[in-house]
Design a protein around this motif. Sequence first.
Motif, PDB file in Angstrom:
ATOM      1  N   GLU A  82       0.828  -1.215   0.000  1.00  0.00           N
ATOM      2  CA  GLU A  82       0.000   0.000   0.000  1.00  0.00           C
ATOM      3  C   GLU A  82       0.862   1.265   0.000  1.00  0.00           C
ATOM      4  OE1 GLU A  82       0.963  -0.855   4.241  1.00  0.00           O
ATOM      5  OE2 GLU A  82       0.503  -2.050   2.487  1.00  0.00           O
ATOM      6  N   ILE A  83       2.130   1.124   0.363  1.00  0.00           N
ATOM      7  CA  ILE A  83       3.040   2.279   0.334  1.00  0.00           C
ATOM      8  C   ILE A  83       4.003   2.157  -0.838  1.00  0.00           C
ATOM      9  CG2 ILE A  83       4.776   3.578   1.635  1.00  0.00           C
ATOM     10  CD1 ILE A  83       3.546   2.300   4.193  1.00  0.00           C
ATOM     11  N   SER A  84       4.561   0.963  -1.037  1.00  0.00           N
ATOM     12  CA  SER A  84       5.690   0.852  -1.961  1.00  0.00           C
ATOM     13  C   SER A  84       5.309   0.643  -3.417  1.00  0.00           C
ATOM     14  CB  SER A  84       6.607  -0.288  -1.509  1.00  0.00           C
ATOM     15  OG  SER A  84       5.926  -1.517  -1.622  1.00  0.00           O
ATOM     16  N   SER A  85       4.043   0.233  -3.691  1.00  0.00           N
ATOM     17  CA  SER A  85       3.745  -0.100  -5.082  1.00  0.00           C
ATOM     18  C   SER A  85       3.269   1.111  -5.882  1.00  0.00           C
ATOM     19  CB  SER A  85       2.705  -1.210  -5.145  1.00  0.00           C
ATOM     20  OG  SER A  85       1.517  -0.754  -4.553  1.00  0.00           O
ATOM     21  N   CYS A  86       2.923   2.201  -5.188  1.00  0.00           N
ATOM     22  CA  CYS A  86       2.482   3.383  -5.941  1.00  0.00           C
ATOM     23  C   CYS A  86       3.420   4.541  -5.631  1.00  0.00           C
ATOM     24  CB  CYS A  86       1.059   3.764  -5.548  1.00  0.00           C
ATOM     25  SG  CYS A  86       0.553   5.326  -6.306  1.00  0.00           S
ATOM     26  N   LEU A  87       4.374   4.768  -6.518  1.00  0.00           N
ATOM     27  CA  LEU A  87       5.317   5.869  -6.287  1.00  0.00           C
ATOM     28  C   LEU A  87       5.039   6.968  -7.309  1.00  0.00           C
ATOM     29  CD1 LEU A  87       8.654   3.942  -5.583  1.00  0.00           C
ATOM     30  CD2 LEU A  87       7.034   4.890  -3.948  1.00  0.00           C
ATOM     31  N   SER A  88       3.823   7.509  -7.265  1.00  0.00           N
ATOM     32  CA  SER A  88       3.440   8.511  -8.256  1.00  0.00           C
ATOM     33  C   SER A  88       3.312   9.884  -7.607  1.00  0.00           C
ATOM     34  CB  SER A  88       2.103   8.114  -8.887  1.00  0.00           C
ATOM     35  OG  SER A  88       1.541   9.222  -9.542  1.00  0.00           O
ATOM     36  N   PRO A  89       4.252  10.798  -7.892  1.00  0.00           N
ATOM     37  CA  PRO A  89       4.174  12.142  -7.292  1.00  0.00           C
ATOM     38  C   PRO A  89       2.868  12.854  -7.659  1.00  0.00           C
ATOM     39  CG  PRO A  89       6.314  11.810  -8.313  1.00  0.00           C
ATOM     40  CD  PRO A  89       5.469  10.631  -8.692  1.00  0.00           C
ATOM     41  N   SER A  90       2.366  12.638  -8.880  1.00  0.00           N
ATOM     42  CA  SER A  90       1.151  13.356  -9.273  1.00  0.00           C
ATOM     43  C   SER A  90      -0.044  12.907  -8.433  1.00  0.00           C
ATOM     44  CB  SER A  90       0.866  13.188 -10.762  1.00  0.00           C
ATOM     45  OG  SER A  90       0.806  11.827 -11.100  1.00  0.00           O
ATOM     46  N   SER A  91       0.032  11.670  -7.851  1.00  0.00           N
ATOM     47  CA  SER A  91      -1.087  11.201  -7.028  1.00  0.00           C
ATOM     48  C   SER A  91      -1.156  11.936  -5.683  1.00  0.00           C
ATOM     49  CB  SER A  91      -0.973   9.691  -6.786  1.00  0.00           C
ATOM     50  OG  SER A  91       0.067   9.412  -5.872  1.00  0.00           O
ATOM     51  N   VAL A  92      -0.068  12.586  -5.282  1.00  0.00           N
ATOM     52  CA  VAL A  92      -0.075  13.348  -4.015  1.00  0.00           C
ATOM     53  C   VAL A  92       0.290  14.814  -4.263  1.00  0.00           C
ATOM     54  CG1 VAL A  92       0.333  11.444  -2.400  1.00  0.00           C
ATOM     55  CG2 VAL A  92       2.269  12.461  -3.589  1.00  0.00           C
ATOM     56  N   SER A 136       7.719  10.363   1.469  1.00  0.00           N
ATOM     57  CA  SER A 136       9.064  10.094   2.004  1.00  0.00           C
ATOM     58  C   SER A 136       9.751   9.000   1.209  1.00  0.00           C
ATOM     59  CB  SER A 136       8.990   9.617   3.457  1.00  0.00           C
ATOM     60  OG  SER A 136       8.296  10.540   4.220  1.00  0.00           O
ATOM     61  N   LEU A 137       8.980   7.993   0.830  1.00  0.00           N
ATOM     62  CA  LEU A 137       9.569   6.880   0.097  1.00  0.00           C
ATOM     63  C   LEU A 137      10.037   7.334  -1.289  1.00  0.00           C
ATOM     64  CD1 LEU A 137      10.194   3.920   0.537  1.00  0.00           C
ATOM     65  CD2 LEU A 137       8.009   3.346  -0.536  1.00  0.00           C
ATOM     66  N   MET A 138       9.239   8.194  -1.940  1.00  0.00           N
ATOM     67  CA  MET A 138       9.638   8.710  -3.271  1.00  0.00           C
ATOM     68  C   MET A 138      10.956   9.480  -3.162  1.00  0.00           C
ATOM     69  SD  MET A 138       6.085  10.119  -4.818  1.00  0.00           S
ATOM     70  CE  MET A 138       4.572   9.422  -4.194  1.00  0.00           C
ATOM     71  N   HIS A 263      10.962  18.628  -9.049  1.00  0.00           N
ATOM     72  CA  HIS A 263      11.935  17.549  -9.278  1.00  0.00           C
ATOM     73  C   HIS A 263      11.244  16.180  -9.184  1.00  0.00           C
ATOM     74  CE1 HIS A 263      15.776  15.633  -9.646  1.00  0.00           C
ATOM     75  NE2 HIS A 263      15.639  15.006  -8.497  1.00  0.00           N
ATOM     76  N   LEU A 264      10.357  16.025  -8.192  1.00  0.00           N
ATOM     77  CA  LEU A 264       9.620  14.767  -8.059  1.00  0.00           C
ATOM     78  C   LEU A 264       8.743  14.523  -9.291  1.00  0.00           C
ATOM     79  CD1 LEU A 264       8.453  14.796  -4.306  1.00  0.00           C
ATOM     80  CD2 LEU A 264      10.141  13.271  -5.326  1.00  0.00           C
ATOM     81  N   LEU A 265       8.052  15.575  -9.738  1.00  0.00           N
ATOM     82  CA  LEU A 265       7.163  15.413 -10.894  1.00  0.00           C
ATOM     83  C   LEU A 265       7.953  15.028 -12.142  1.00  0.00           C
ATOM     84  CD1 LEU A 265       4.713  18.402 -10.327  1.00  0.00           C
ATOM     85  CD2 LEU A 265       4.158  15.962 -10.164  1.00  0.00           C
ATOM     86  N   GLN A 266       9.146  15.619 -12.288  1.00  0.00           N
ATOM     87  CA  GLN A 266       9.985  15.260 -13.445  1.00  0.00           C
ATOM     88  C   GLN A 266      10.479  13.817 -13.335  1.00  0.00           C
ATOM     89  OE1 GLN A 266      12.930  18.332 -13.190  1.00  0.00           O
ATOM     90  NE2 GLN A 266      11.524  19.896 -13.963  1.00  0.00           N
ATOM     91  N   SER A 267      10.435  13.268 -12.129  1.00  0.00           N
ATOM     92  CA  SER A 267      10.923  11.900 -11.907  1.00  0.00           C
ATOM     93  C   SER A 267       9.786  10.879 -11.906  1.00  0.00           C
ATOM     94  CB  SER A 267      11.653  11.822 -10.559  1.00  0.00           C
ATOM     95  OG  SER A 267      12.612  12.836 -10.446  1.00  0.00           O
TER      96      SER A 267
END
Length: 298
Positions: A82-92, A136-138, A263-267
Motif C-alpha cells: 500500500e506504500i511501496s507499489s504506488c510511487l506517483s508524485p502526481s497522485s499526491v 518520504s519513500l519517493m 523535481h519529483l514530478l519530473q521523476s
Amino acid sequence: LTHGSSGSMNGPQLSELPDDSEQLRPYISRLRRGALQAGELSAVRSLSSGFLLRFLRARDFDMELSLKLLLNYQRWRRESPEISSCLSPSSVLGLLNTSYHAVLPQRDCTGSRVLIYRIGQWNPKDWSAFQVFRVSLMTSEIISRENETQRQGLKAIFDLAGWSLSHALQINPSLARKISSVLSDSFPLKVRGIHLVNEPMFFRPVFAMLRPFLPDKIKQRIHMHGSDFRDSLSGFFSSHILPPEYGGHGPGITQVCQDWTNHLLQSENLLQQIAAHPTGDVTMTPDGCLITEEGGTL
C-alpha cells in the motif's frame, strides 16, 4: 564473510571509490551471490550493480550487514504494497503543493542531504498517513541513487507546528512499526540526524509509540528543539543552507518545496519504473526515456 579482497581498505574508503572501480567488483559479486542464495529473492530477475552498491555503501561494505539490509528492504516492500507499489508524485500533488516537503538544494558541511517535513501542512481529512509516508519513500528512492548521499546519508528536520490529535490518530502501531523499520534497517540510506522543531506536548505519546522500534543508534540521533529552535538548530546546520523560516539565509521554504515538487514530478516515470522493478538500474535519457541496465529503452 565480513570483508572482501581489497587489501586493507576500510568501508568508508571503499565507499569513496567510483561505481565502476575494479576494487568494488568482488564485493558486488559476493552480495549478489548471497542475495540470490537467500530464498526470499528467488523471484527477482536481476540485481544490478548500482542497486547492490547502495546497500554496500549504506553499511560501509560489511557484507553480512549489507545482505541483511537488502533482504529487509525486499521484505518491507513485499509487506507494504500500500506504500511501496504506488510511487506517483502526481497522485499526491495536492499535498506537495501545500509546501509540505523539501530537500534543500545544498548539502550540509558533512555532505549529508537535508530534508524538511512540515507536518502541519498535512490535512489528515484529505491525505491518509500512507499517502504522506509515500512522499518520504519517493524522496528516499531518488536521493538513494546519488553517490554522495549513499556515502554521507541524510538529516531530516520535522516541523511539528500544527500537529494535532487528528494527525496522531492516523498513526497506529502497525504504521509506526513500518516507519521505524524504514528509519532503522529497511532502506539503503544512512540517517545521520532527526531534528524535531515546534513539537507540542501531545506529540510525546506518538513518539513513545515509535521509540521501542528504533535502534539505539537512531535514538541517539534524535534531537528535540522545541519552539525556540533557531539557535540550537544552527549548532547542527550552517545558516547559509537553511531557509529563513528555520533561522538561516538560504532560499525560502515555499521556494525550496516548489523546486523539490517539480523535481519529483519530473521523476514520475523513473519512480514508477522503480516501483515495478526495484532491483534494477533505471536511468533517464535527456529526452525523458528510461533505460534499464540491460540497455533497452522503455
